[in-house]
Design an enzyme around this catalytic site. Structure first.
Site, short mmCIF file in Angstrom:
data_model
loop_
_atom_site.label_atom_id
_atom_site.label_comp_id
_atom_site.label_asym_id
_atom_site.label_seq_id
_atom_site.Cartn_x
_atom_site.Cartn_y
_atom_site.Cartn_z
N ASP A 1 -6.31 -2.78 -7.77
CA ASP A 1 -6.89 -3.45 -6.45
C ASP A 1 -7.05 -4.76 -7.14
O ASP A 1 -7.38 -5.24 -8.03
CB ASP A 1 -8.27 -2.57 -6.20
CG ASP A 1 -8.52 -3.03 -4.63
OD1 ASP A 1 -8.10 -2.25 -3.88
OD2 ASP A 1 -9.40 -3.95 -4.52
N ARG B 1 0.86 -1.26 0.08
CA ARG B 1 -0.15 0.02 0.13
C ARG B 1 0.74 1.31 -0.04
O ARG B 1 0.26 2.44 0.55
CB ARG B 1 -0.91 0.22 1.33
CG ARG B 1 -2.09 -1.04 1.08
CD ARG B 1 -3.14 -0.53 0.06
NE ARG B 1 -4.22 -1.26 0.01
CZ ARG B 1 -5.46 -1.40 0.61
NH1 ARG B 1 -5.61 -0.38 1.54
NH2 ARG B 1 -6.49 -2.17 0.56
N TYR C 1 -15.17 -11.87 -0.97
CA TYR C 1 -15.54 -10.79 -1.24
C TYR C 1 -16.86 -11.09 -2.16
O TYR C 1 -17.85 -10.55 -2.17
CB TYR C 1 -14.52 -9.86 -1.74
CG TYR C 1 -13.72 -9.19 -0.86
CD1 TYR C 1 -14.20 -8.12 -0.16
CD2 TYR C 1 -12.27 -9.24 -0.81
CE1 TYR C 1 -13.46 -7.35 0.68
CE2 TYR C 1 -11.68 -8.79 0.20
CZ TYR C 1 -12.21 -7.76 0.84
OH TYR C 1 -11.13 -6.89 1.80
N ARG D 1 -6.21 12.06 -6.79
CA ARG D 1 -7.27 11.42 -6.42
C ARG D 1 -8.56 12.35 -6.39
O ARG D 1 -9.42 12.27 -6.62
CB ARG D 1 -7.09 10.51 -5.06
CG ARG D 1 -8.22 9.94 -4.26
CD ARG D 1 -8.64 8.63 -4.95
NE ARG D 1 -9.42 7.94 -3.85
CZ ARG D 1 -10.67 8.46 -3.73
NH1 ARG D 1 -11.16 9.67 -4.38
NH2 ARG D 1 -11.31 7.71 -2.70
N ARG E 1 -3.14 6.71 0.16
CA ARG E 1 -3.38 7.92 1.17
C ARG E 1 -2.40 8.56 1.97
O ARG E 1 -2.54 9.67 2.46
CB ARG E 1 -4.61 7.74 1.75
CG ARG E 1 -5.83 7.73 0.86
CD ARG E 1 -7.10 7.18 1.48
NE ARG E 1 -6.76 5.90 1.98
CZ ARG E 1 -7.79 5.17 2.30
NH1 ARG E 1 -9.02 5.18 2.45
NH2 ARG E 1 -7.53 3.50 2.90
#
Ligand code: CP3
Length: 341
Positions: free
Chosen positions: A76, A26, A153, A39, A30
């Protein structure tokens, strides 16, 4: 064509290197103000993932700003369900959400095996643009979710503490679960081969929800599919990161892959004994140490470097948390780079 910095590839081949390679799960995200700026210019996360030039830009940011030894393509793991016919949404603060989920064989029949170019061409294009703009400075990591984590998921429909709907299917209708896992596995192999053809220098498989299965169910519903992927990917080194799979380390040692990722709960020496001396290990600093005072962070990082010894790719034990101060990340990376064997 030759890479200026190929530390991670040499380490994966088992060669001695001048220092250890470091990257962070990651790393593109952010924690970087530069990421948040990009973004904000786009509608949402999914639009960023589907815009190759912008995805390439945020992929390269950590190489420029954090000076990591590898880039990981910005995407992703959930692009695979979408490519198979099950679209996802990424909800602000709540995370991934699937409007439809998989309940029965009819739902599985409606899914197709993903075609890398036709269904995931935007990721392949992002890889091509990234490779071009990286100018061979560092290797580019491709990735995919492990079939079990993707299955979780697709059946659950969102993140969950227990994934009890997904686990219920394993116990109630194991054949149905295998049918879905098989379709995901075939899609994932096509996808990873597409990423490699587009320029990925190595790939990582993320089994983020390994830790909620029992040793037996993990073997049956996850490891055997990861093994199929490892067997199929012969072009580049494969890293398998199964979070929470402490109970499966001996079995993971037998996978035909180059490296195994450790989370921070896994004792380093014990893991080495369990998986043997052949494989490279990756990890495993607790991401929460990036909240610690500088001297604690440096001391714990050095201790980790000592304990692993050689055949080590430095990383965190899981993805970096978005509220971490990126200067702590820079200190972590500097500490790794200044450390000598
Ligand atoms: O820098 C990198 O590592 C590359 C990019 C990357 C992302 N997701 C971008 C992302 C990678 C490798 C992933 C993998 C991923 N995605 C995993 C496996 C790794 C892990 O953390 O266990 C999982 C389980 C997912 C699914 C996912 N995607 C969740 C649960 C969430 C929401 C949680 C969150 O952090 O918000 C995402 C969203 C996501 N994927 C973001 C990023 C940068 C945040 C969304 C945003 O920026 O708006």
């Amino acid at each position: 064509m030759t890479l200026q910095n190929d530390l991670i590839l040499r380490t994966l081949r088992g060669e001695k290197t001048e220092r250890k390679p470091v990257w962070m799960m990651r790393q593109a995200g952010r924690i970087l103000p530069e990421y948040r700026a990009v973004r904000e210019q786009l509608k949402d996360f999914i639009e960023l993932v589907k815009t190759p030039e912008r995805a390439a830009e945020v992929t390269i940011q950590p190489v420029d700003i954090l000076k990591v030894d590898a880039a990981i393509i910005f995407s992703d793991i959930l692009v695979i369900p979408e490519a198979m016919g099950l679209p996802y949404e990424m909800q602000e603060k709540r995370g991934p959400w699937f409007p439809q989920t998989i309940h029965n064989q009819a739902d599985i029949n409606k899914l197709h095996i993903a075609d890398a170019e036709a269904d995931l061409g935007y990721v392949l294009q992002a890889i091509r643009v990234t490779k071009k703009e990286l100018h061979n400075r560092v290797p580019l990591i491709g990735f995919a979710g492990a079939p079990w984590t993707i299955f979780a998921y697709m059946v659950e429909g969102s993140g969950s503490k227990t994934f009890s709907k997904a686990k219920a299917m394993l116990y109630r209708e194991p054949q149905l679960a295998h049918n879905l896992l098989d379709k995901i596995t075939q899609s994932t192999i096509q996808y990873l081969k597409g990423q490699i053809a587009a320029g990925a220098d190595l790939v990582q498989i993320f089994d983020s929800w390994a830790g909620i299965l029992s040793p037996d169910t993990y073997q049956e519903f996850s490891l055997r599919y990861i093994a199929q992927i490892c067997e199929a990917i012969t072009e580049v080194p494969v890293i398998v990161f199964a979070k929470g799979a402490f109970f499966a380390r001996r079995e993971m040692g037998k996978l035909p892959c180059a490296a195994i990722g450790l989370d921070w709960t896994m004792d380093i020496r014990e893991t080495r004994e369990m998986i043997g001396n052949q494989k490279v290990m990756q990890g495993n600093l607790d991401p929460c140490l990036l909240y610690a005072p500088d001297e604690v962070l440096v001391a714990e990082t050095q201790k980790m470097l000592e304990t692993f010894g050689d055949k080590h790719i430095v990383n965190l034990g899981h993805g970096v948390y978005p509220d971490v101060d990126f200067r702590k990340v820079q200190l972590f990376i500097e500490t790794v780079k200044n450390w000598k064997f």
